[in-house]
Design a protein around this motif. Structure first.
Motif, PDB file in Angstrom:
ATOM      1  N   ILE A 142       0.872  -1.171   0.000  1.00 38.01           N
ATOM      2  CA  ILE A 142       0.000   0.000   0.000  1.00 38.01           C
ATOM      3  C   ILE A 142       0.910   1.220   0.000  1.00 38.01           C
ATOM      4  N   LEU A 143       0.698   2.096  -0.946  1.00 40.59           N
ATOM      5  CA  LEU A 143       1.529   3.282  -1.104  1.00 40.59           C
ATOM      6  C   LEU A 143       0.686   4.534  -0.911  1.00 40.59           C
ATOM      7  N   TRP A 144       1.251   5.493  -0.216  1.00 39.94           N
ATOM      8  CA  TRP A 144       0.577   6.769   0.057  1.00 39.94           C
ATOM      9  C   TRP A 144       1.408   7.880  -0.572  1.00 39.94           C
ATOM     10  N   ASP A 145       0.810   8.513  -1.560  1.00 38.02           N
ATOM     11  CA  ASP A 145       1.470   9.622  -2.258  1.00 38.02           C
ATOM     12  C   ASP A 145       1.564  10.827  -1.320  1.00 38.02           C
ATOM     13  N   GLN A 146       2.816  11.239  -1.006  1.00 34.05           N
ATOM     14  CA  GLN A 146       3.026  12.341  -0.057  1.00 34.05           C
ATOM     15  C   GLN A 146       3.150  13.706  -0.737  1.00 34.05           C
ATOM     16  N   GLN A 147       3.163  13.732  -2.021  1.00 35.22           N
ATOM     17  CA  GLN A 147       3.428  14.982  -2.721  1.00 35.22           C
ATOM     18  C   GLN A 147       2.232  15.924  -2.600  1.00 35.22           C
ATOM     19  N   GLY A 148       2.518  17.135  -2.164  1.00 31.38           N
ATOM     20  CA  GLY A 148       1.478  18.143  -2.049  1.00 31.38           C
ATOM     21  C   GLY A 148       0.454  17.849  -0.984  1.00 31.38           C
ATOM     22  N   GLY A 149       0.829  17.060  -0.012  1.00 32.11           N
ATOM     23  CA  GLY A 149      -0.125  16.709   1.041  1.00 32.11           C
ATOM     24  C   GLY A 149      -1.250  15.828   0.558  1.00 32.11           C
ATOM     25  N   SER A 150      -0.972  14.987  -0.429  1.00 34.11           N
ATOM     26  CA  SER A 150      -1.996  14.123  -1.006  1.00 34.11           C
ATOM     27  C   SER A 150      -2.477  13.091   0.025  1.00 34.11           C
ATOM     28  N   ASP A 152      -3.945  10.305  -1.392  1.00 37.11           N
ATOM     29  CA  ASP A 152      -4.186   9.202  -2.318  1.00 37.11           C
ATOM     30  C   ASP A 152      -3.456   7.938  -1.872  1.00 37.11           C
ATOM     31  N   LEU A 153      -4.206   6.838  -1.801  1.00 37.40           N
ATOM     32  CA  LEU A 153      -3.656   5.528  -1.454  1.00 37.40           C
ATOM     33  C   LEU A 153      -3.764   4.608  -2.661  1.00 37.40           C
ATOM     34  N   TYR A 154      -2.742   3.762  -2.834  1.00 38.05           N
ATOM     35  CA  TYR A 154      -2.710   2.824  -3.957  1.00 38.05           C
ATOM     36  C   TYR A 154      -2.375   1.425  -3.437  1.00 38.05           C
ATOM     37  N   LEU A 155      -2.974   0.435  -4.073  1.00 41.55           N
ATOM     38  CA  LEU A 155      -2.704  -0.971  -3.766  1.00 41.55           C
ATOM     39  C   LEU A 155      -2.008  -1.611  -4.952  1.00 41.55           C
ATOM     40  N   ARG A 156      -0.893  -2.317  -4.653  1.00 40.90           N
ATOM     41  CA  ARG A 156      -0.202  -3.087  -5.688  1.00 40.90           C
ATOM     42  C   ARG A 156       0.023  -4.498  -5.160  1.00 40.90           C
ATOM     43  N   VAL A 157      -0.288  -5.505  -5.988  1.00 46.04           N
ATOM     44  CA  VAL A 157      -0.242  -6.899  -5.566  1.00 46.04           C
ATOM     45  C   VAL A 157       0.756  -7.662  -6.418  1.00 46.04           C
ATOM     46  N   TRP A 158       1.540  -8.510  -5.773  1.00 47.06           N
ATOM     47  CA  TRP A 158       2.521  -9.319  -6.497  1.00 47.06           C
ATOM     48  C   TRP A 158       1.841 -10.512  -7.149  1.00 47.06           C
TER      49      TRP A 158
END
Length: 520
Positions: A142-150, A152-158
């Protein structure tokens, strides 16, 4: 500018920027102007390929404050309203103007044995540890975009369906399955993600992620670099938990042959079809299920207690993740009731004891001075109880002023056999039966008004009889004495020139007729 919290789903958590939520697990990390372990910067340590990197994978790094994590938090819980499982993660960094992405990676396999963060030296970890080496199909980030105080959360699965383990494309987590928020000062952030809808959905078995690595990374691509990583043991993330039921008997049964029957109302992944929800335990027996699906209103019931046994206690103090009273035990009903969610394990011990009874010994005697022809209490007479499960020399005591002696807590004879009560017969008495066998059953205690199992003893005093002849003139008479003892074939005779005498000892009550003949 820091974005305000979104109005979104947060399940059982309160994603409001007050970090962390209560009860979550803190994971610490070095920060500031210090060296700490992290991935080396190379083409083989990018996000997408680091699992294949040959050691050394790690080295001493000093991330800048914008990407330097101070600590992280992690938890999972079930939303009792919907039944969904939720993930909580939070972080604190060294500067409140972050860059890049916050990343949490969840791997099903434990970290390699070479990555013993608590015991290995830094040199050993650098030489031997690749924390990502056990990546496998189904692991996720799970990745959280920190740019600009975003937010936005993203899920990536192997995924290894192609034969090569590849990181799937980013999938945005919308407000129906997630929520994120920064703290007011910008140093911290927290998020919650619905695991049931995003990861566990459609999974019919247990799924556990034993190795979690919080980190900061440069972006959301496969070629992004790790900037800071927290390499510490972390609590597992799972949709299943562990329940253990133990059996003890007091005293310890040897050999362990008695079966105690149990029921459970929950199913586990390893159950047959249809599931068999009954199980048996003997003394020292243990039944453990490590694949119990999270759920509520679970019950274990000791439903079949063998004859002669009673449930004495249920102890669930070895359980983890529960507050007092969360696990409800009912000894009278034989039940343990509980809910099961992340971070909880149930470990309960049922202790059974043999049912017991009491033994009342009643001692009476014939004593003319207290009333002719009657029996009377006999105080101070000693008795010993042996047999059953008693160790030598058994139990002993003396009768009280009422001629009674009582023993509590004797295991019933159906389990251990009969007992033997033996009297130490006082001098001058004869007992009707100085040793008697008795069977103990469940019954009143000694202090109860109703008498327990009772065994009675009666003693009779003995008498010595002496008959003699005394001639007033020495040698003046030749006398004989003959005594007939009623109830006996023996006749006592005495025939002598000198004065004869007869003594008959240890006579019980009876008639003795003596004939004396004096012949000059």
């Amino acid at each position: 500018m820091i974005a305000s919290p979104a109005i979104a789903e947060d399940g059982p958590y309160n994603i409001d920027g007050v970090v962390p939520d209560a009860g979550t697990t803190e994971i610490t990390d070095d920060f500031g102007n210090v060296k700490e372990l992290g991935p080396l910067n190379s083409n083989t340590t990018k996000i997408g390929v680091i699992h294949d990197d040959a050691v050394p994978t790690l080295g001493s790094t000093n991330p800048n404050a914008q990407v330097d994590l101070r600590r992280a938090w992690l938890d999972t819980a079930k939303d009792l309203t919907t039944g969904d499982d939720w993930l909580y993660f939070a972080w604190e960094r060294d500067k409140n103007t972050g860059s890049g992405f916050i990343a949490y990676e969840f791997m099903q396999e434990e970290a390699p044995a070479e990555c013993d963060y608590e015991n290995a030296t830094e040199a050993d970890l650098i030489a031997n540890c690749n924390p990502w080496a056990n990546r496998t199909d189904g692991d996720f980030m799970i990745l959280w975009d920190q740019q600009g105080g975003s937010l936005d959360l993203y899920l990536r699965v192997w995924d290894d369906s192609s034969g090569t383990l590849l990181l799937g494309a980013p999938m945005a987590l919308d407000a129906t399955v997630s929520q994120a928020a920064y703290s007011a000062d910008g140093f911290r952030g927290e998020a919650a993600v619905n695991l049931t809808d995003t990861i566990f959905g459609g999974v019919t078995g247990c799924l556990t992620f034993a190795n979690t690595i919080p980190s900061t990374v440069t972006g959301n691509s496969d070629t992004a670099d790790y900037k800071d990583t927290i390499l510490q043991p972390t609590p597992p993330i799972s949709n299943c938990g562990t329940v253990t039921i133990r059996k003890e008997t007091v005293p310890d049964e040897d050999p362990n042959t008695t079966l105690f029957g149990f029921d459970r109302n929950f199913t586990v992944e390893s159950d047959a079809e249809p599931p068999v929800l009954e199980f048996d335990l003997t003394d020292d027996g243990v039944q453990t299920w490590d694949d119990v699906f999270f759920g509520t209103d679970y019950v274990v019931d000791e439903s079949d207690i063998p004859a002669g046994w009673a449930l004495d206690s249920i102890d669930c103090s070895a359980s983890t993740g529960y507050e007092p009273g969360d696990i409800v035990t009912d000894v009278a009903a034989g039940t343990v009731s509980f809910d099961l969610t992340s971070g909880q394990t149930v470990d309960c011990t049922y202790t059974n004891v043999p049912q017991t009874g009491s033994l009342l010994i009643v001692k009476e005697r014939k004593h003319a001075a207290d009333g002719l022809g009657e029996t009377h209490p006999h105080e101070g007479v000693g008795f010993t109880v042996t047999g059953g499960n008693l160790s030598a020399p058994g139990l002993s005591g003396s009768t009280d002023a009422d001629g009674e002696l009582c023993f509590d807590g004797l295991v019933i004879s159906s389990l251990v056999g009969d007992y033997t009560v033996t009297e130490t017969v006082p001098d001058g008495y004869v007992s009707d039966d100085s040793a008697q066998d008795v069977s103990i059953v469940v019954g009143p205690d000694c202090a109860d008004e109703e008498d327990p199992v009772t065994v009675s003893f009666l003693n009779t005093p003995l008498t010595d009889v002496t008959v003699s002849v005394n001639s007033q003139v020495d040698g003046g008479t030749f006398s004989s004495i003959e005594c007939d003892v009623a109830g006996s074939d023996s006749v006592s005779l005495a025939d002598a020139m000198d004065d004869p005498s007869i003594t008959i000892e240890d006579l019980e009550p009876r008639t003795v007729v003596c004939t004396i003949v004096i012949d000059p």
